[in-house]
Scaffold this motif. Structure first.
Motif, PDB file in Angstrom:
ATOM      1  N   ASP A   1       3.801 -19.198  21.654  1.00 14.48           N
ATOM      2  CA  ASP A   1       4.297 -20.513  21.265  1.00 14.48           C
ATOM      3  C   ASP A   1       4.916 -21.074  22.541  1.00 14.48           C
ATOM      4  OD1 ASP A   1       5.381 -19.067  18.719  1.00 14.48           O
ATOM      5  OD2 ASP A   1       7.287 -18.597  19.221  1.00 14.48           O
ATOM      6  N   ARG A   2       4.884 -21.231  23.138  1.00 11.38           N
ATOM      7  CA  ARG A   2       5.203 -22.331  24.766  1.00 11.38           C
ATOM      8  C   ARG A   2       3.868 -23.260  24.813  1.00 11.38           C
ATOM      9  NH1 ARG A   2       6.345 -19.838  30.142  1.00 11.38           N
ATOM     10  NH2 ARG A   2       6.174 -21.658  31.064  1.00 11.38           N
ATOM     11  N   GLN A   3       2.142 -22.316  24.427  1.00 13.23           N
ATOM     12  CA  GLN A   3       1.006 -22.589  24.281  1.00 13.23           C
ATOM     13  C   GLN A   3       1.738 -24.231  23.883  1.00 13.23           C
ATOM     14  OE1 GLN A   3      -1.654 -20.199  25.331  1.00 13.23           O
ATOM     15  NE2 GLN A   3      -3.408 -21.597  24.961  1.00 13.23           N
ATOM     16  N   ARG A   4       1.316 -23.502  22.578  1.00 10.29           N
ATOM     17  CA  ARG A   4       1.360 -24.510  21.310  1.00 10.29           C
ATOM     18  C   ARG A   4       1.911 -25.345  21.526  1.00 10.29           C
ATOM     19  NH1 ARG A   4       3.201 -20.851  17.152  1.00 10.29           N
ATOM     20  NH2 ARG A   4       5.393 -22.268  17.850  1.00 10.29           N
ATOM     21  N   ASP A   5       3.113 -25.356  21.646  1.00  6.36           N
ATOM     22  CA  ASP A   5       4.353 -26.052  22.380  1.00  6.36           C
ATOM     23  C   ASP A   5       4.050 -27.877  22.928  1.00  6.36           C
ATOM     24  OD1 ASP A   5       6.031 -25.805  19.925  1.00  6.36           O
ATOM     25  OD2 ASP A   5       7.740 -24.901  21.659  1.00  6.36           O
ATOM     26  N   ARG A   6       2.969 -27.212  24.283  1.00  7.07           N
ATOM     27  CA  ARG A   6       2.508 -28.104  25.367  1.00  7.07           C
ATOM     28  C   ARG A   6       1.273 -28.359  24.336  1.00  7.07           C
ATOM     29  NH1 ARG A   6       3.369 -23.500  28.396  1.00  7.07           N
ATOM     30  NH2 ARG A   6       0.996 -22.893  28.194  1.00  7.07           N
ATOM     31  N   LEU A   7       0.368 -28.101  23.532  1.00  6.42           N
ATOM     32  CA  LEU A   7      -0.195 -28.530  23.050  1.00  6.42           C
ATOM     33  C   LEU A   7       0.136 -29.423  22.076  1.00  6.42           C
ATOM     34  CD1 LEU A   7      -2.994 -25.671  22.110  1.00  6.42           C
ATOM     35  CD2 LEU A   7      -3.376 -27.897  24.070  1.00  6.42           C
ATOM     36  N   TRP A   8       1.087 -28.762  20.715  1.00  7.42           N
ATOM     37  CA  TRP A   8       1.775 -30.449  19.925  1.00  7.42           C
ATOM     38  C   TRP A   8       2.120 -31.627  20.515  1.00  7.42           C
ATOM     39  CZ3 TRP A   8       1.372 -30.141  14.581  1.00  7.42           C
ATOM     40  CH2 TRP A   8       2.783 -31.241  14.242  1.00  7.42           C
ATOM     41  N   ASP A   9       2.546 -31.343  21.791  1.00  8.96           N
ATOM     42  CA  ASP A   9       3.408 -32.390  23.005  1.00  8.96           C
ATOM     43  C   ASP A   9       1.892 -33.218  23.368  1.00  8.96           C
ATOM     44  OD1 ASP A   9       5.844 -31.445  22.255  1.00  8.96           O
ATOM     45  OD2 ASP A   9       5.927 -30.790  24.356  1.00  8.96           O
TER      46      ASP A   9
ATOM     47  N   LEU B   1       9.734   0.211  20.356  1.00  5.12           N
ATOM     48  CA  LEU B   1      10.293  -0.438  21.610  1.00  5.12           C
ATOM     49  C   LEU B   1       9.236  -1.215  22.853  1.00  5.12           C
ATOM     50  CD1 LEU B   1      14.260   0.661  22.319  1.00  5.12           C
ATOM     51  CD2 LEU B   1      13.319  -1.423  20.689  1.00  5.12           C
ATOM     52  N   PRO B   2       8.216  -0.283  23.241  1.00  6.82           N
ATOM     53  CA  PRO B   2       7.772  -1.141  23.934  1.00  6.82           C
ATOM     54  C   PRO B   2       6.234  -2.288  23.115  1.00  6.82           C
ATOM     55  CG  PRO B   2       7.540   1.075  24.636  1.00  6.82           C
ATOM     56  CD  PRO B   2       8.076   1.514  23.015  1.00  6.82           C
ATOM     57  N   LEU B   3       6.187  -1.148  21.546  1.00  3.74           N
ATOM     58  CA  LEU B   3       5.263  -2.832  20.728  1.00  3.74           C
ATOM     59  C   LEU B   3       6.488  -3.434  20.998  1.00  3.74           C
ATOM     60  CD1 LEU B   3       3.541   0.256  18.618  1.00  3.74           C
ATOM     61  CD2 LEU B   3       2.940  -0.744  20.685  1.00  3.74           C
ATOM     62  N   LEU B   4       7.210  -3.468  20.601  1.00  2.00           N
ATOM     63  CA  LEU B   4       7.677  -4.490  20.347  1.00  2.00           C
ATOM     64  C   LEU B   4       8.003  -5.828  21.868  1.00  2.00           C
ATOM     65  CD1 LEU B   4       9.710  -6.402  17.707  1.00  2.00           C
ATOM     66  CD2 LEU B   4      11.492  -4.937  18.116  1.00  2.00           C
ATOM     67  N   ALA B   5       8.706  -4.673  22.451  1.00  2.00           N
ATOM     68  CA  ALA B   5       8.607  -5.833  24.116  1.00  2.00           C
ATOM     69  C   ALA B   5       7.069  -6.821  23.633  1.00  2.00           C
ATOM     70  CB  ALA B   5       8.739  -4.677  24.561  1.00  2.00           C
ATOM     71  N   ALA B   6       5.938  -5.961  23.529  1.00  2.00           N
ATOM     72  CA  ALA B   6       4.689  -6.711  23.935  1.00  2.00           C
ATOM     73  C   ALA B   6       4.377  -7.642  22.646  1.00  2.00           C
ATOM     74  CB  ALA B   6       3.752  -5.632  24.161  1.00  2.00           C
ATOM     75  N   TYR B   7       5.101  -7.468  21.559  1.00  3.68           N
ATOM     76  CA  TYR B   7       4.745  -8.297  20.759  1.00  3.68           C
ATOM     77  C   TYR B   7       5.634  -9.817  20.937  1.00  3.68           C
ATOM     78  CZ  TYR B   7       5.744 -10.749  16.467  1.00  3.68           C
ATOM     79  OH  TYR B   7       5.943 -11.699  15.405  1.00  3.68           O
TER      80      TYR B   7
ATOM     81  N   ARG C   1       4.001 -13.577  21.595  1.00  7.89           N
ATOM     82  CA  ARG C   1       4.830 -14.385  21.016  1.00  7.89           C
ATOM     83  C   ARG C   1       5.323 -15.792  21.785  1.00  7.89           C
ATOM     84  NH1 ARG C   1       7.239 -15.074  14.990  1.00  7.89           N
ATOM     85  NH2 ARG C   1       7.294 -16.644  15.101  1.00  7.89           N
ATOM     86  N   TYR C   2       6.051 -15.505  22.681  1.00  8.28           N
ATOM     87  CA  TYR C   2       6.297 -16.376  23.494  1.00  8.28           C
ATOM     88  C   TYR C   2       6.022 -16.984  24.020  1.00  8.28           C
ATOM     89  CZ  TYR C   2       9.791 -18.121  27.324  1.00  8.28           C
ATOM     90  OH  TYR C   2      10.331 -18.788  28.293  1.00  8.28           O
ATOM     91  N   ARG C   3       4.310 -16.770  24.865  1.00 10.48           N
ATOM     92  CA  ARG C   3       3.740 -16.950  25.519  1.00 10.48           C
ATOM     93  C   ARG C   3       2.852 -18.496  24.717  1.00 10.48           C
ATOM     94  NH1 ARG C   3       1.172 -13.334  30.097  1.00 10.48           N
ATOM     95  NH2 ARG C   3       0.583 -15.591  30.584  1.00 10.48           N
TER      96      ARG C   3
END
Length: 109
Positions: free
Chosen positions: A89-97, A75-81, A85-87
């Motif tokens: 993905d947000r960075q990739r979306d900003r770069l895409w925009d 569970l801690p490994l999944l939470a870290a992943y 991933r969320y961070r």
């Protein structure tokens, strides 16, 4: 208020796996008559009316403990992943925009 029945001391006899006869006393809440056969289990520690644990129960508890340990460790490994991933993905979306804005800006001039 009802009182719990007091124990009755009985003498039990059995043969060990090697054939040696054993005699011991045992306290039970069941009032046994002389000569009556009770279902008891004996081991080197003494006599008990609790049946030994079955192999299937031991295996099931071991599997459950293993799954619980794997879940607790995972569970801690999944939470870290998921957080990473969320961070990203947000960075990739900003770069895409930003890339789309540069493309649109280049077409309008």
């Amino acid at each position: 208020m009802d009182e719990l029945p007091s124990g009755h001391r009985v003498t039990v006899m059995w043969r060990e796996a090697g054939g040696r006869s054993r005699i011991d006393s045992y306290e039970t809440s069941y009032q046994a008559a002389a000569g009556e056969h009770l279902r008891l289990w004996a081991d080197p520690a003494g006599v008990s009316d609790v049946a030994p644990r079955r192999h299937t129960r031991t295996v099931a508890e071991a599997v459950g403990a293993g799954l619980g340990a794997a879940t607790a460790a995972g569970l801690p490994l999944l939470a870290a992943y998921l957080l990473v991933r969320y961070r990203y993905d947000r960075q990739r979306d900003r770069l895409w925009d930003a890339a789309w804005e540069r493309l649109d800006a280049g077409r309008s001039h």
